[in-house]
Design an enzyme around this catalytic site. Structure first.
Site, PDB file in Angstrom:
ATOM      1  N   ASN A 143     -13.670   0.255  -7.197  1.00 26.02           N
ATOM      2  CA  ASN A 143     -15.034   0.996  -6.809  1.00 26.02           C
ATOM      3  C   ASN A 143     -15.598   1.768  -8.193  1.00 26.02           C
ATOM      4  O   ASN A 143     -16.115   2.860  -7.848  1.00 26.02           O
ATOM      5  CB  ASN A 143     -14.350   2.164  -6.016  1.00 26.02           C
ATOM      6  CG  ASN A 143     -14.159   1.752  -4.701  1.00 26.02           C
ATOM      7  OD1 ASN A 143     -14.299   0.515  -4.143  1.00 26.02           O
ATOM      8  ND2 ASN A 143     -13.692   2.633  -3.784  1.00 26.02           N
ATOM      9  N   HIS A 197      -4.099   5.889   3.510  1.00 27.62           N
ATOM     10  CA  HIS A 197      -4.758   4.849   2.881  1.00 27.62           C
ATOM     11  C   HIS A 197      -4.006   3.701   3.533  1.00 27.62           C
ATOM     12  O   HIS A 197      -4.691   2.737   4.076  1.00 27.62           O
ATOM     13  CB  HIS A 197      -4.726   5.033   1.307  1.00 27.62           C
ATOM     14  CG  HIS A 197      -5.592   3.891   0.803  1.00 27.62           C
ATOM     15  ND1 HIS A 197      -4.918   2.533   0.523  1.00 27.62           N
ATOM     16  CD2 HIS A 197      -6.563   3.771   0.348  1.00 27.62           C
ATOM     17  CE1 HIS A 197      -5.774   1.486  -0.089  1.00 27.62           C
ATOM     18  NE2 HIS A 197      -6.863   2.424  -0.338  1.00 27.62           N
ATOM     19  N   ASP A 207       0.744  -1.148   0.072  1.00 27.54           N
ATOM     20  CA  ASP A 207       0.030  -0.142   0.134  1.00 27.54           C
ATOM     21  C   ASP A 207       0.977   1.122  -0.227  1.00 27.54           C
ATOM     22  O   ASP A 207       1.957   1.208  -0.546  1.00 27.54           O
ATOM     23  CB  ASP A 207      -0.827  -0.053   1.320  1.00 27.54           C
ATOM     24  CG  ASP A 207      -2.292   0.699   0.785  1.00 27.54           C
ATOM     25  OD1 ASP A 207      -2.377   1.745   0.649  1.00 27.54           O
ATOM     26  OD2 ASP A 207      -3.326  -0.102   1.005  1.00 27.54           O
ATOM     27  N   SER A 236     -11.323  -0.789  -0.807  1.00 24.63           N
ATOM     28  CA  SER A 236     -10.201  -0.844  -0.191  1.00 24.63           C
ATOM     29  C   SER A 236     -10.433  -1.074   1.522  1.00 24.63           C
ATOM     30  O   SER A 236      -9.391  -1.566   2.049  1.00 24.63           O
ATOM     31  CB  SER A 236      -9.452   0.791  -0.197  1.00 24.63           C
ATOM     32  OG  SER A 236      -8.751   0.767  -1.416  1.00 24.63           O
TER      33      SER A 236
END
Length: 321
Positions: free
Chosen positions: A177, A86, A49, A244
């Site tokens: 998404n 994130h 990430d 996520s």
């Protein structure tokens, strides 16, 4: 061809300075009911990430190491800090420690290997991600969690994932998404589309598909992904929405399942066997398979508290991945 992958788009709903609670998503998948037997100790999850705020009070004891493959900090491999938020949020959902402050993750005693493959802008070269996967393999991670994606089916990326699976590593990916709420249309992002990964869609607290979750026939299961509270930058917390946020619930759940079944069977299960154990711990929500796959991860489907230590006598059905 676009040469970059990105964090799966997400929405920051709210910032919180202080909190003390089990996040609703962690409770919804029944993780606390398993903690009396295992909290994921001995299982290592590689989080590919934007890095992680390793000084966060809820995470600092969980992180066992990491590597930076991005252009942040002059490409210094030893600095894997998160400047985006994130990665820190994803890490907290997986394994924020149970310390009486802040939040707690699905597997609060699991170990986190921070593999920074996306920079402060949430963007990463495919080469960074591929190197990150190989690093996770070299470090003998048990699970790889990737809440990232892009439009390109890159053979080198696919090959790296296949190598991870061959090395008995479970690879969990956010589905994406770009959903339109219509199961007759398919929305794909890679690596979430690959058959070898565990592709995770998102539901809300009412167990309905979120407005954004991708739908297609490679969705394996769903997890909470709307208004998810977890760790964030500057020692704070934030509520975010996106697939996520759904994927790390499954990564943490797999850490708990691995502890449960390895103790039960008295041996290390293979990747297909662990995948089968995960799918056995899902409940259908009555949705289209393109939305929910096998259903919502629900850790107590097989583990009744009166018999949670008993060895399962059922023959394992190998994954059809």
């Amino acid at each position: 061809m676009e040469n970059f992958a990105h964090v799966i788009p997400y929405e920051v709903v709210d910032h919180v300075t202080e909190t003390t609670e089990v996040p609703p998503g962690v409770a919804l998948i029944q993780a606390p009911a398993i903690w009396g037997v295992t909290k994921g100790k001995g299982v290592t999850i590689a989080v590919l990430d934007t890095g992680c705020e390793s000084s966060h009070p809820d995470l600092q004891q969980q992180i066992i190491g990491g590597r930076n493959f991005t252009d942040d900090d002059g490409s210094n491999p030893d600095i894997f800090l998160d400047y985006n938020g994130h990665g820190t949020h994803v890490a907290g959902t997986i394994a924020a420690q149970q310390n009486g402050i802040g939040v707690v993750g699905v597997a609060p005693e699991a170990s986190l290997l921070i593999v920074k493959v996306l920079n402060r802008r949430g963007s990463g070269q495919y080469d960074w991600i591929i190197k990150g996967i190989h690093y996770a393999i070299e470090q003998k991670a048990d699970i790889i969690s990737m809440s990232l994606g892009g439009p390109n089916d890159l053979p080198e990326l696919h090959a790296a994932i296949k190598k991870a699976v061959t090395n008995n590593i479970l690879v969990v990916c956010a589905a994406g998404n770009e959903g339109d709420g219509d199961d007759s249309t398919d929305e794909f992002a890679f690596p979430g589309r690959y058959n070898e990964v565990i592709s995770v869609g998102a539901i809300n607290e009412k167990r309905h598909p979120t407005d954004f979750t991708n739908s297609h026939n490679e969705i394996d299961l769903v997890a909470p992904g709307e208004k998810i509270l977890s760790t964030y930058l500057n020692g704070q917390f934030a509520t975010l929405s996106g697939t996520s946020m759904a994927a790390p619930h499954v990564s943490g759940a797999l850490a708990l399942i691995k502890g449960l079944v390895n103790n039960s069977f008295g041996r290390e299960l293979t990747e297909p066997e662990l995948y089968a154990q995960l799918i056995k711990r899902t409940v259908s929500l009555g949705l289209s398979p393109k939305f929910e796959g096998n259903g919502l991860v629900y850790l107590t489907v097989l583990e009744h508290l009166s018999g949670i230590f008993e060895k399962e006598s059922r023959v394992l059905v190998l994954s059809s991945q």
